[in-house]
Design a protein around this motif. Sequence first.
Motif, PDB file in Angstrom:
ATOM      1  N   PHE A 185      24.232  27.171  48.639  1.00 33.15           N
ATOM      2  CA  PHE A 185      25.340  28.121  48.683  1.00 33.15           C
ATOM      3  C   PHE A 185      26.447  27.707  49.650  1.00 33.15           C
ATOM      4  O   PHE A 185      27.618  27.647  49.281  1.00 33.15           O
ATOM      5  N   THR A 186      26.102  27.409  50.892  1.00 29.27           N
ATOM      6  CA  THR A 186      27.121  27.059  51.891  1.00 29.27           C
ATOM      7  C   THR A 186      27.851  25.780  51.505  1.00 29.27           C
ATOM      8  O   THR A 186      29.079  25.699  51.589  1.00 29.27           O
ATOM      9  N   LEU A 234      30.378  26.502  48.748  1.00 27.55           N
ATOM     10  CA  LEU A 234      31.609  27.148  49.211  1.00 27.55           C
ATOM     11  C   LEU A 234      32.576  26.136  49.825  1.00 27.55           C
ATOM     12  O   LEU A 234      33.790  26.235  49.648  1.00 27.55           O
ATOM     13  N   VAL A 238      36.119  30.016  53.747  1.00 29.53           N
ATOM     14  CA  VAL A 238      35.281  30.653  52.724  1.00 29.53           C
ATOM     15  C   VAL A 238      36.165  31.344  51.697  1.00 29.53           C
ATOM     16  O   VAL A 238      37.009  32.168  52.051  1.00 29.53           O
ATOM     17  N   THR A 289      36.826  34.152  49.371  1.00 26.56           N
ATOM     18  CA  THR A 289      36.231  35.485  49.439  1.00 26.56           C
ATOM     19  C   THR A 289      35.794  36.054  48.095  1.00 26.56           C
ATOM     20  O   THR A 289      34.713  36.630  47.997  1.00 26.56           O
ATOM     21  N   LYS A 344      32.723  34.091  46.997  1.00 25.78           N
ATOM     22  CA  LYS A 344      31.568  34.453  47.838  1.00 25.78           C
ATOM     23  C   LYS A 344      31.031  35.825  47.444  1.00 25.78           C
ATOM     24  O   LYS A 344      29.815  36.001  47.305  1.00 25.78           O
ATOM     25  N   ASP A 345      31.911  36.785  47.229  1.00 26.82           N
ATOM     26  CA  ASP A 345      31.466  38.124  46.833  1.00 26.82           C
ATOM     27  C   ASP A 345      30.748  38.100  45.489  1.00 26.82           C
ATOM     28  O   ASP A 345      29.731  38.775  45.299  1.00 26.82           O
ATOM     29  N   ASN A 368      27.403  36.625  46.006  1.00 29.84           N
ATOM     30  CA  ASN A 368      26.529  37.560  46.703  1.00 29.84           C
ATOM     31  C   ASN A 368      25.935  38.607  45.763  1.00 29.84           C
ATOM     32  O   ASN A 368      24.810  39.064  45.983  1.00 29.84           O
TER      33      ASN A 368
END
Length: 197
Positions: free
Chosen positions: A23-24, A27, A58, A60, A63-64, A67
């Motif tokens: 994941f990281t 991104l 990041v 956003t 990422k959202d 998530n």
Amino acid sequence: MLELEKIKQATLYLSSSMEQLYFTKYLKLVYYLDFLSVLETGKPVTNDTYYRLSLGPVPTFIKDQMNLLRVDCKTQEKELFSSKDDNLFMSIFDGTISFTSDRIGFLITPVINVDVNFNCLSDYEKKLLEDIVEEFKEKTAKDIVDQTHQEAPYLQTSPNDVIDYKLAFYLDRNKILPKRTYPLNIEVSQMEYSERM
């Protein structure tokens, strides 16, 4: 405006081109996709909004959306919410990628038999994705996070603030993608960027 189909297809490309994509790391690769595109063409690929967070820049929205899948993968937390609209908690990545959790973190993998349509990506964007995969496939998330912390977009933005795309013009493409040697005309890119604003 966000480029939803490009986000999905770029994510599919990255997750299917790397043996293990956490994941990281993902991104950070999307950050390079957007900011190098601004440097070279004056416009981002995904058009997401980036924030300066502790692990670097990041995106956003992305990422959202990720998530939403992570929460579903780990705890099935979506069932705790009551809503008349089941789509409220659907990620744009539903049916495209999945998460598996291991001792290192969340691993992103493409869903088997998913329809791949890279036609929404220009030849330029596909080549940039290829070059990013080639350069970063062996690097860890920590390596890339450390690298982004030394670059102008991160250094010139206050913690938790939006990173302005114009800071892409301070990136050193030769350090990020040393094999990308074709001529770069920053003045043309800056003019294109200014016309978009």
